[in-house]
Design a protein around this motif. Structure first.
Motif, PDB file in Angstrom:
ATOM      1  N   ARG A 203       0.940  -1.308   0.002  1.00 43.73           N
ATOM      2  CA  ARG A 203      -0.127  -0.177  -0.046  1.00 43.73           C
ATOM      3  C   ARG A 203       0.934   1.303  -0.072  1.00 43.73           C
ATOM      4  O   ARG A 203       0.448   2.324  -0.542  1.00 43.73           O
TER       5      ARG A 203
ATOM      6  N   GLU B  39       1.166   4.917  -6.383  1.00 42.93           N
ATOM      7  CA  GLU B  39       0.338   4.693  -7.405  1.00 42.93           C
ATOM      8  C   GLU B  39       0.997   4.985  -8.810  1.00 42.93           C
ATOM      9  O   GLU B  39       1.672   5.846  -8.761  1.00 42.93           O
ATOM     10  N   GLY B  40       0.898   4.323  -9.862  1.00 37.68           N
ATOM     11  CA  GLY B  40       1.279   4.565 -11.050  1.00 37.68           C
ATOM     12  C   GLY B  40       2.490   3.554 -11.473  1.00 37.68           C
ATOM     13  O   GLY B  40       2.899   3.789 -12.481  1.00 37.68           O
ATOM     14  N   LYS B  41       3.067   3.088 -10.591  1.00 39.55           N
ATOM     15  CA  LYS B  41       4.318   2.313 -10.544  1.00 39.55           C
ATOM     16  C   LYS B  41       3.698   0.636 -10.813  1.00 39.55           C
ATOM     17  O   LYS B  41       2.757   0.090 -10.282  1.00 39.55           O
TER      18      LYS B  41
ATOM     19  N   ARG C  11      -5.153  -3.545  -6.298  1.00 33.73           N
ATOM     20  CA  ARG C  11      -4.250  -2.999  -7.197  1.00 33.73           C
ATOM     21  C   ARG C  11      -3.396  -4.026  -7.909  1.00 33.73           C
ATOM     22  O   ARG C  11      -3.075  -5.222  -7.283  1.00 33.73           O
TER      23      ARG C  11
END
Ligand code: 13P
Ligand code: SF4
Length: 306
Positions: A134, A138-140, A160
């Motif tokens: 967590r 984000e985006g990786k 995710r």
């Protein structure tokens, strides 16, 4: 031979500690200074001042203790105690897999070799994986190895996507959904407790999913009296000690076998714990550069788990 007394004597003489995983035989757990899940044992290894660590667990665990203690002696009672997850993820194949996803973040379950750890950004265990994943921006793209079942459980829980290495644990994959349904019918009030290394279908039946320590804590705190336990049978020792009035039923494997016992964990015996402390052998020895590189993602994990 009174192994308990002899081990206690050797621990004093050598300034040694015994760290034992819950999957060890009960007599080994009973001589341990620390009994725990993978994270607790790594944390205990990180803070010990002992000169010698006898790691009653499997190779990747003792290797982690050595990475955290390059100047201490780390012995593993049976050096052949491996792990199907670690063995199923050889470093050369892992490096080739990783190369297909440039720029990704590589998260590896602690059940992997030092060579794989050295190629990873983060190490996780079943008790801290959710928190660590967590925390990744984000985006990786995230690569997760080597346990596909733990990976799939995390993907569902966190929502995710991750690219999963297709490995699994030979013990947790043997539990039978079909037999579990039949067992639950006979014990309708029993709660099902499962380790996230189990397959998806089995996990969907569980009342609680967590690491070995999580499962133990849940069982001891629950007001229920009966539990079906879908993880390696060694955990039952502490469950029965902690709650003698409760009933713990091992989840059934598909075949009529003792497949809910990890053959690697069970290579260690109380006699081998004794001889490893007596002879300070077999020892974990690793190249200095590997120790250094593998330590980076382990330290990141420990910092995020404090
Ligand atoms: P934990 O001890 O983190 O629950 O993991 C279980 C396991 O399979 C160790 O090999
Ligand atoms: Fe590896 Fe499974 Fe044994 Fe744990 S129980 S050491 S994951 S083979």
């Amino acid at each position: 031979m009174d192994y308990e007394a002899e081990i206690a004597r050797l621990k004093r003489e050598r300034n040694a500690i015994v760290l034992a995983h819950y999957y060890q035989e009960g007599d080994i757990q009973d001589v341990a200074d620390v009994i725990g899940d993978s994270l607790q044992l790594a944390q205990a290894a990180a803070k010990t001042q002992a000169d010698v660590i006898c790691f009653a667990g499997v190779h990747f665990m003792a290797e982690t203790a050595k990475i955290l203690n390059p100047n201490r002696i780390v012995v593993l009672p049976d050096l052949e105690a491996g792990c199907s997850l670690a063995d199923g993820c050889p470093a050369d194949r892992f490096i080739a897999w990783k190369a297909k996803y440039p720029g990704s973040v590589v998260v590896s379950y602690i059940n992997c070799s030092a060579e794989v750890k050295a190629e990873s950004d983060y190490i996780v265990t079943s008790s801290n994986a959710e928190k660590i994943v967590r925390a990744i921006p984000e985006g990786k793209t995230i690569l997760f190895a080597p346990d596909k079942n733990l990976g799939r459980w995390l993907v569902k829980k966190i929502g995710r996507e991750m690219v999963l290495w297709q490995g699994s644990c030979i013990v947790h994959e043997t539990f039978s959904e079909r037999k579990l349904i039949a067992l639950k019918t006979r014990h309708p009030d029993a709660e099902i407790l499962a380790h996230p290394e189990c397959e998806d279908g089995l996990l969907s039946m569980a009342d609680y999913i967590g690491s070995t320590t999580g499962i133990l804590k849940y069982a001891l705190a629950s007001p229920k009296k009966e539990f079906i336990v879908a993880t390696e049978a060694g955990i039952l020792h502490q469950m029965q000690k902690g709650a003698p009035d409760k009933t713990f039923i091992p989840a059934p494997p598909e075949a009529n076998c003792a497949c809910n016992e990890c053959p690697h964990m069970k290579r260690n015996t109380i006699e081998k714990v004794y001889t490893s402390l007596r002879d300070l052998s077999p020892r974990l020895e690793m190249r200095a550069d590997l120790l250094e590189r593998a330590r980076v993602p382990i330290d990141r994990m420990l910092a995020l788990s404090a």
